[in-house]
Design a protein around this motif. Structure first.
Motif, PDB file in Angstrom:
ATOM      1  N   THR B  58       0.847  -1.185   0.000  1.00  0.00           N
ATOM      2  CA  THR B  58       0.000   0.000   0.000  1.00  0.00           C
ATOM      3  C   THR B  58       0.885   1.239   0.000  1.00  0.00           C
ATOM      4  O   THR B  58       2.046   1.179   0.425  1.00  0.00           O
ATOM      5  CB  THR B  58      -0.934   0.045   1.223  1.00  0.00           C
ATOM      6  N   THR B  59       0.336   2.367  -0.495  1.00  0.00           N
ATOM      7  CA  THR B  59       1.077   3.624  -0.401  1.00  0.00           C
ATOM      8  C   THR B  59       0.742   4.354   0.888  1.00  0.00           C
ATOM      9  O   THR B  59       1.391   5.321   1.243  1.00  0.00           O
ATOM     10  CB  THR B  59       0.735   4.562  -1.573  1.00  0.00           C
ATOM     11  N   ILE B  60      -0.340   3.935   1.548  1.00  0.00           N
ATOM     12  CA  ILE B  60      -0.740   4.635   2.773  1.00  0.00           C
ATOM     13  C   ILE B  60       0.329   4.421   3.835  1.00  0.00           C
ATOM     14  O   ILE B  60       0.670   3.286   4.167  1.00  0.00           O
ATOM     15  CB  ILE B  60      -2.110   4.133   3.266  1.00  0.00           C
ATOM     16  N   SER B  61       0.863   5.544   4.362  1.00  0.00           N
ATOM     17  CA  SER B  61       1.961   5.438   5.317  1.00  0.00           C
ATOM     18  C   SER B  61       1.423   5.409   6.743  1.00  0.00           C
ATOM     19  O   SER B  61       0.282   5.793   7.000  1.00  0.00           O
ATOM     20  CB  SER B  61       2.918   6.621   5.141  1.00  0.00           C
TER      21      SER B  61
END
Lengths: 548, 107
Positions: B58-61
């Motif tokens: 995922t790109t969600i940090s």
């Protein structure tokens, strides 16, 4: 002379700018935006006329007669809090820096729970029209009100310049109006709202604008998410693939250069946000502490919801604006600068009509926020300086209202003149001035006077004045002013945000000077804390204050 | 001291209410400040912690989730305070003030 020359240059430049704009976007766009704004103006002037008939005395003028409900007030506070910077500024920061922009939505929001837990009840129970009322209950009226009123005016003027300069640029971009014309329109509108309709008109205008802003931002958010099949993950992946810093767009970067700046900026936003005079004076427009609490809860929910939307709007702007040739100039830079990111995004999501709507909302937002600031400044002049300092509480109701109206006109004119004078200056840094003042003067003053028995007039006035002067001096000697604007090689004071130092100095000076003050007056003030405490807890005595 | 205020001040229930209210408010303040100071401190001292992805692919940090959590924590605690203040503190407060008023009038 300089202003005249600037505006005639501007008139020359306008047709060129209009041509450039016509090439980039269809010309009918301005008509839609302007007509939507005119609808808002018509509604708000209708409200002003209605409010003017209901404004009979000082309480009506400065506190809407204490008749606003918690829900209405929550919306009005949302309006005061969410300036155009909240929509366009945060979107712009996320558009350029990614995650770091989010810091500016998250950290200031911490002011809301703090206001709720520490201040809402007590403020409503102790105050009447201005925050100076709270601190002057047991302290020397003349000294303390002078300090608070002067600081409030510094706060208001600093904040006004930021709003007005931003507004002029934005409106000339959006509507194709010349800068000076835009300033004049804002000036005339706020003087009409505030001078005739007072706090009642200001509250309802703010309320209408908050609803428009929340609906507009919701629409953009849902439109962006819909394009990604309601998957935030897909949105952030798209943003990360488009943005030049790639995956780092989701990570903290170098916006805050060192730990001290980060912490200083953080506590400035937190404590400064919790003590802004134009927001706190709204606590006096509701009938009692219960409604004051409700207004904080509604305001916190609406503002929190709005900040959540910026998580999508900012990254949505990266995904839909950064690669779209409609919004880029020949060099590939965003037309109108990063501040236009949210506006371009609204065009990408909803076409010309929605762009017109958002442009009109942006204009309305500025007008309403400026009106809220103006009435805060007017109350500092009429209620604090005129009625209590110069007339020692002997001014009649009619006189106070009259002075408030004149003060509103004067502040409006000063704002416009400064707005025109500061045209084309990089004024974003100026927002640090009001926040430094509220975090270092108002917050320590309110907090200690409500929570610490030992505070005395001398301690409060010395500490507050030291913090005010120190804040301004450190801002001038800091990197933004001394190095970037005045062009010196090295800043004398190394940090952009002096708040950490000024807040600490303010608290320490107030405490030490109060401790050293052994005068009879100090003893009396300390003894009066018990009365003030019972009142702040029970609200007894506040009803009489509100009926005045 | 104003006589009515003194009557309230003499009421032990007033001080009990004031203590429990202030304990409640200050615990919430501590929670909020802990949340904010941790958030800002991680950004200032350990930004790499927030840079990590939430899960594989995922790109969600973690930082984005933390920002969201801090916002929701603030709204939640504000709601918690108003519920307790409106249901408990306000009622006790009214009883104390009404009692003091009636004693004041009977004197």
């Amino acid at each position: 002379m300089k202003i005249l020359r600037a505006s005639s240059l501007l008139l020359l430049a306008t047709p060129l700018a209009a041509l450039a704009q016509a090439a980039a976007a269809p010309p009918k766009l301005n008509v839609i935006a302007i007509s939507m704004f005119l609808v808002f103006v018509a509604v708000s002037l209708g409200i002003t006329v209605w409010a003017a008939f209901r404004t009979k005395n000082t309480s009506d003028f400065l506190a809407a007669g204490g008749r606003i409900s918690g829900f209405q007030n929550g919306l009005a506070i949302t309006g005061d809090w969410c300036s155009s910077a909240a929509l366009m500024g945060i979107a712009a920061l996320i558009y350029t820096t990614g995650f770091d922009g989010l810091i500016y939505s998250v950290v200031p929001f911490g002011a809301w729970p703090l206001m709720m837990f520490l201040m809402a009840d007590r403020l409503r129970n102790l105050g009447k029209y201005t925050i100076a009322d709270i601190v002057s209950l047991r302290f020397d009226r003349v000294q303390i009100r002078t300090l608070v009123a002067v600081s409030s005016l510094v706060f208001v003027i600093g904040y006004l310049i930021v709003q007005l300069v931003g507004a002029g640029t934005l409106i000339s971009n959006l509507f194709g109006l010349p800068y000076a014309t835009a300033e004049m329109i804002i000036g005339v509108l706020i003087v009409l709202y505030v001078a005739f309709g007072g706090m009642i008109a200001t509250t309802y205008v703010q309320l209408v604008k908050a609803v428009l802003l929340l609906s507009g931002a919701s629409f953009i958010t849902f439109a962006v998410l819909a394009r990604f099949n309601w998957s935030p993950d897909a949105l952030y992946a798209a943003a990360a693939s488009i943005h030049p810093s790639k995956e780092a767009v989701m990570q903290p970067g170098g916006l805050l250069p060192d730990p001290i700046s980060a912490i200083s900026c953080g506590i400035m936003l937190l404590f400064g946000g919790a003590a802004m005079p134009h927001v706190l004076m709204r606590f006096f427009t509701v009938p009692n502490a219960r409604e004051a609490r409700k207004s904080v809860f509604y305001a916190a929910s609406f503002i929190g919801y709005f900040y959540l939307l910026t998580f999508v709007i900012g990254y949505g702007a990266i995904a839909f604006v950064m690669k779209d040739p409609r919004f880029l100039d020949a060099n590939g830079a965003i037309i109108g600068g990063p501040n236009m990111a949210a506006i371009h995004l609204s065009e990408a999501m909803g076409g010309d009509y929605f762009l017109g709507y958002i442009a009109a909302v942006a204009f309305a937002t500025i007008v309403a926020v400026v009106a809220g600031l103006t009435i805060a400044g007017a109350s500092a002049i009429s209620h604090d300086l005129y009625a209590n300092v110069f007339r020692h509480g002997k001014a009649t109701d009619r006189e106070v209202v009259k002075v408030s109206r004149i003060a509103a006109v004067v502040i409006g004119v000063i704002g416009i003149v400064l707005g025109i004078a500061f045209k084309d200056q990089n004024i974003a840094y100026m927002i640090v001035i009001p926040f430094t003042v509220s975090s270092s003067v108002f917050f320590p003053l309110l907090f200690l006077s409500m929570y610490w028995r030992g505070l005395t007039t001398t301690g409060a006035v010395v500490g507050g004045s030291v913090a005010l002067v120190m804040g301004i001096v450190l801002l001038v000697l800091g990197p933004t002013m001394w190095k970037e604007i005045l062009g010196h090689a090295e800043a004398i004071f190394p940090y952009k945000y002096p708040a950490l130092f000024t807040i600490t100095t303010s608290f320490l000076t107030m405490i030490i000077v109060s401790k050293l003050d052994t005068s009879d007056r100090a003893k009396r003030e300390i003894a009066e804390f018990d009365d003030q405490f019972v009142r702040s807890q029970t609200g007894l005595g506040a009803e009489e204050a509100a009926q005045h | 001291m104003h006589r009515l205020y003194r009557l309230i001040d003499e009421d032990p229930r007033f001080h009990a209410l004031q203590r429990s209210r202030s304990r409640f408010a200050w615990s919430l303040v501590a929670l909020v400040l802990t949340g904010y100071y941790s958030f800002v401190s991680v950004i200032a001292f350990a930004p790499a912690l927030f840079a990590r992805a939430l899960y594989e692919g995922t790109t969600i940090s973690i930082g984005l989730l933390a920002a969201l959590a801090v916002l929701l924590l603030s709204i939640g605690l504000t709601g918690l305070y108003i519920v307790r203040a409106n249901r408990v503190f306000d009622r006790l407060n009214r009883t104390i003030v009404d009692d003091a008023r009636s004693r004041f009038e009977h004197r």
